[in-house]
Motif scaffolding. Structure first.
Motif, PDB file in Angstrom:
ATOM      1  N   ARG A 124       8.628 -12.922  46.751  1.00 41.56           N
ATOM      2  CA  ARG A 124       7.931 -11.649  46.557  1.00 41.56           C
ATOM      3  C   ARG A 124       8.453 -10.522  47.430  1.00 41.56           C
ATOM      4  NH1 ARG A 124       1.714 -12.333  45.323  1.00 41.56           N
ATOM      5  NH2 ARG A 124       1.996 -13.373  43.339  1.00 41.56           N
ATOM      6  N   SER A 125       8.506 -10.767  48.733  1.00 44.37           N
ATOM      7  CA  SER A 125       8.954  -9.712  49.635  1.00 44.37           C
ATOM      8  C   SER A 125       9.385 -10.313  50.955  1.00 44.37           C
ATOM      9  CB  SER A 125       7.842  -8.674  49.871  1.00 44.37           C
ATOM     10  OG  SER A 125       6.770  -9.248  50.589  1.00 44.37           O
ATOM     11  N   LEU A 126      10.018  -9.485  51.756  1.00 51.26           N
ATOM     12  CA  LEU A 126      10.434  -9.863  53.097  1.00 51.26           C
ATOM     13  C   LEU A 126      10.127  -8.670  53.987  1.00 51.26           C
ATOM     14  CD1 LEU A 126      11.984 -12.172  54.560  1.00 51.26           C
ATOM     15  CD2 LEU A 126      14.038 -10.839  54.203  1.00 51.26           C
ATOM     16  N   THR A 127       9.412  -8.917  55.077  1.00 54.74           N
ATOM     17  CA  THR A 127       9.037  -7.845  55.983  1.00 54.74           C
ATOM     18  C   THR A 127       9.801  -7.997  57.289  1.00 54.74           C
ATOM     19  OG1 THR A 127       6.844  -7.689  55.008  1.00 54.74           O
ATOM     20  CG2 THR A 127       7.110  -6.735  57.197  1.00 54.74           C
ATOM     21  N   VAL A 128      10.399  -6.900  57.743  1.00 61.44           N
ATOM     22  CA  VAL A 128      11.087  -6.845  59.030  1.00 61.44           C
ATOM     23  C   VAL A 128      10.108  -6.183  59.992  1.00 61.44           C
ATOM     24  CG1 VAL A 128      13.101  -5.993  60.273  1.00 61.44           C
ATOM     25  CG2 VAL A 128      13.294  -6.536  57.834  1.00 61.44           C
ATOM     26  N   GLU A 129       9.811  -6.837  61.126  1.00 60.67           N
ATOM     27  CA  GLU A 129       8.840  -6.321  62.085  1.00 60.67           C
ATOM     28  C   GLU A 129       9.429  -6.273  63.486  1.00 60.67           C
ATOM     29  OE1 GLU A 129       5.920  -9.374  61.883  1.00 60.67           O
ATOM     30  OE2 GLU A 129       4.975  -8.572  60.085  1.00 60.67           O
ATOM     31  N   ALA A 130       9.069  -5.237  64.220  1.00 51.48           N
ATOM     32  CA  ALA A 130       9.424  -5.131  65.635  1.00 51.48           C
ATOM     33  C   ALA A 130       8.543  -4.071  66.270  1.00 51.48           C
ATOM     34  CB  ALA A 130      10.888  -4.762  65.814  1.00 51.48           C
ATOM     35  N   ASP A 131       7.985  -4.391  67.418  1.00 52.52           N
ATOM     36  CA  ASP A 131       7.221  -3.425  68.206  1.00 52.52           C
ATOM     37  C   ASP A 131       6.161  -2.681  67.399  1.00 52.52           C
ATOM     38  OD1 ASP A 131       8.676  -4.080  70.500  1.00 52.52           O
ATOM     39  OD2 ASP A 131      10.220  -2.608  70.033  1.00 52.52           O
ATOM     40  N   GLY A 132       5.465  -3.385  66.504  1.00 52.43           N
ATOM     41  CA  GLY A 132       4.393  -2.769  65.739  1.00 52.43           C
ATOM     42  C   GLY A 132       4.845  -1.923  64.564  1.00 52.43           C
ATOM     43  N   VAL A 133       6.139  -1.938  64.266  1.00 54.49           N
ATOM     44  CA  VAL A 133       6.686  -1.185  63.143  1.00 54.49           C
ATOM     45  C   VAL A 133       7.190  -2.203  62.122  1.00 54.49           C
ATOM     46  CG1 VAL A 133       8.404   0.519  62.429  1.00 54.49           C
ATOM     47  CG2 VAL A 133       7.394   0.664  64.700  1.00 54.49           C
ATOM     48  N   SER A 134       6.943  -1.949  60.843  1.00 57.36           N
ATOM     49  CA  SER A 134       7.405  -2.896  59.830  1.00 57.36           C
ATOM     50  C   SER A 134       8.033  -2.178  58.647  1.00 57.36           C
ATOM     51  CB  SER A 134       6.251  -3.775  59.359  1.00 57.36           C
ATOM     52  OG  SER A 134       5.273  -2.998  58.703  1.00 57.36           O
ATOM     53  N   LEU A 135       8.959  -2.882  58.010  1.00 57.37           N
ATOM     54  CA  LEU A 135       9.602  -2.425  56.787  1.00 57.37           C
ATOM     55  C   LEU A 135       9.489  -3.566  55.796  1.00 57.37           C
ATOM     56  CD1 LEU A 135      11.472  -0.516  55.118  1.00 57.37           C
ATOM     57  CD2 LEU A 135      13.409  -1.694  56.181  1.00 57.37           C
ATOM     58  N   THR A 136       8.767  -3.346  54.696  1.00 52.39           N
ATOM     59  CA  THR A 136       8.604  -4.374  53.679  1.00 52.39           C
ATOM     60  C   THR A 136       9.628  -4.146  52.578  1.00 52.39           C
ATOM     61  OG1 THR A 136       6.265  -4.603  54.178  1.00 52.39           O
ATOM     62  CG2 THR A 136       6.998  -5.426  52.040  1.00 52.39           C
TER      63      THR A 136
ATOM     64  N   PHE B  43      13.146   3.760  59.178  1.00 49.19           N
ATOM     65  CA  PHE B  43      12.592   2.591  59.856  1.00 49.19           C
ATOM     66  C   PHE B  43      13.132   2.491  61.284  1.00 49.19           C
ATOM     67  CE2 PHE B  43      13.094  -2.028  60.801  1.00 49.19           C
ATOM     68  CZ  PHE B  43      11.763  -2.299  61.047  1.00 49.19           C
ATOM     69  N   ILE B  44      14.436   2.672  61.438  1.00 54.15           N
ATOM     70  CA  ILE B  44      15.041   2.614  62.776  1.00 54.15           C
ATOM     71  C   ILE B  44      14.457   3.703  63.669  1.00 54.15           C
ATOM     72  CG2 ILE B  44      17.197   2.928  64.063  1.00 54.15           C
ATOM     73  CD1 ILE B  44      18.614   1.605  61.616  1.00 54.15           C
ATOM     74  N   ASP B  45      14.295   4.914  63.128  1.00 55.78           N
ATOM     75  CA  ASP B  45      13.714   6.016  63.906  1.00 55.78           C
ATOM     76  C   ASP B  45      12.274   5.693  64.329  1.00 55.78           C
ATOM     77  OD1 ASP B  45      16.100   7.377  63.629  1.00 55.78           O
ATOM     78  OD2 ASP B  45      15.361   8.735  62.058  1.00 55.78           O
ATOM     79  N   LEU B  46      11.474   5.127  63.405  1.00 55.88           N
ATOM     80  CA  LEU B  46      10.098   4.724  63.744  1.00 55.88           C
ATOM     81  C   LEU B  46      10.096   3.662  64.832  1.00 55.88           C
ATOM     82  CD1 LEU B  46       8.279   4.450  60.294  1.00 55.88           C
ATOM     83  CD2 LEU B  46       7.585   5.888  62.211  1.00 55.88           C
ATOM     84  N   LEU B  47      10.995   2.706  64.707  1.00 55.87           N
ATOM     85  CA  LEU B  47      11.095   1.633  65.690  1.00 55.87           C
ATOM     86  C   LEU B  47      11.465   2.183  67.060  1.00 55.87           C
ATOM     87  CD1 LEU B  47      11.093  -1.339  66.427  1.00 55.87           C
ATOM     88  CD2 LEU B  47      13.416  -1.503  65.538  1.00 55.87           C
ATOM     89  N   GLU B  48      12.447   3.068  67.096  1.00 55.89           N
ATOM     90  CA  GLU B  48      12.852   3.647  68.373  1.00 55.89           C
ATOM     91  C   GLU B  48      11.752   4.520  68.971  1.00 55.89           C
ATOM     92  OE1 GLU B  48      16.659   5.404  67.466  1.00 55.89           O
ATOM     93  OE2 GLU B  48      17.687   3.507  67.851  1.00 55.89           O
ATOM     94  N   ALA B  49      11.004   5.233  68.128  1.00 53.05           N
ATOM     95  CA  ALA B  49       9.883   6.041  68.623  1.00 53.05           C
ATOM     96  C   ALA B  49       8.794   5.139  69.193  1.00 53.05           C
ATOM     97  CB  ALA B  49       9.321   6.913  67.501  1.00 53.05           C
ATOM     98  N   ALA B  50       8.519   4.026  68.523  1.00 52.34           N
ATOM     99  CA  ALA B  50       7.496   3.092  69.018  1.00 52.34           C
ATOM    100  C   ALA B  50       7.912   2.491  70.350  1.00 52.34           C
ATOM    101  CB  ALA B  50       7.261   1.983  67.992  1.00 52.34           C
ATOM    102  N   ARG B  51       9.192   2.202  70.493  1.00 54.86           N
ATOM    103  CA  ARG B  51       9.683   1.599  71.735  1.00 54.86           C
ATOM    104  C   ARG B  51       9.653   2.589  72.893  1.00 54.86           C
ATOM    105  NH1 ARG B  51      14.594  -1.823  71.494  1.00 54.86           N
ATOM    106  NH2 ARG B  51      13.329  -3.642  71.847  1.00 54.86           N
ATOM    107  N   SER B  52       9.796   3.883  72.595  1.00 58.57           N
ATOM    108  CA  SER B  52       9.795   4.878  73.660  1.00 58.57           C
ATOM    109  C   SER B  52       8.415   5.517  73.847  1.00 58.57           C
ATOM    110  CB  SER B  52      10.837   5.968  73.363  1.00 58.57           C
ATOM    111  OG  SER B  52      10.464   6.702  72.213  1.00 58.57           O
TER     112      SER B  52
END
Length: 136
Positions: free
Chosen positions: A90-102, A115-124
């Motif tokens: 059905r799907s695959l979700t990539v998760e890191a630091d509270g950010v996900s991409l389904t 997604f990368i920008d959201l992830l980097e913003a969450a990390r900083s």
């Protein structure tokens, strides 16, 4: 370096043994990338509802540790999309630091960058300190 988790949403008729095999298959596909460690996620005790032939393995969950997100993530997404197409899940979700991409189909380079920008913003800490989700 970052850690990511990939989570498979299995087709309804997937058995526990098939879920375990699909999880290990995903590990084999992703470990070709320049990542320090790729392995099925494990739990000290089998979580409620876990679908796995091995009670310490969380079927459908793969840990990717020690990767350069901006460099490797686009390749993870490309491999994941191809894996989904050939495995009929059905799907695959990539998760890191509270950010996900389904992933449920093809994603454009713009969506991956978002997604990368959201992830980097969450990390900083981000401007508002919240995490996000990119879904299609």
């Amino acid at each position: 370096m970052a850690d990511l988790r990939l989570r498979i949403r299995f087709a309804e008729d997937t058995t526990d043994a098939e879920a375990d095999e699909l999880t290990r298959d995903l590990v084999a596909v992703v470990e070709r990338l320049p990542i320090d460690r790729v392995e099925p996620e494990t739990a000290p005790e089998a979580p409620a509802g876990a679908r796995s032939a091995d009670p310490t393995t969380v079927a459908g969950a793969v840990v990717l540790a020690g990767l350069a997100v901006r460099t490797v993530l686009p390749h993870v997404v490309t491999l994941a999309q191809e894996w989904l197409r050939t495995r009929a899940q059905r799907s695959l979700t990539v998760e890191a630091d509270g950010v996900s991409l389904t992933l449920q189909g093809d994603h454009s380079p713009r969506e991956v960058k978002e997604f990368i920008d959201l992830l980097e913003a969450a990390r900083s800490g981000g401007e508002d300190g919240t995490a996000g989700e990119v879904e299609r």
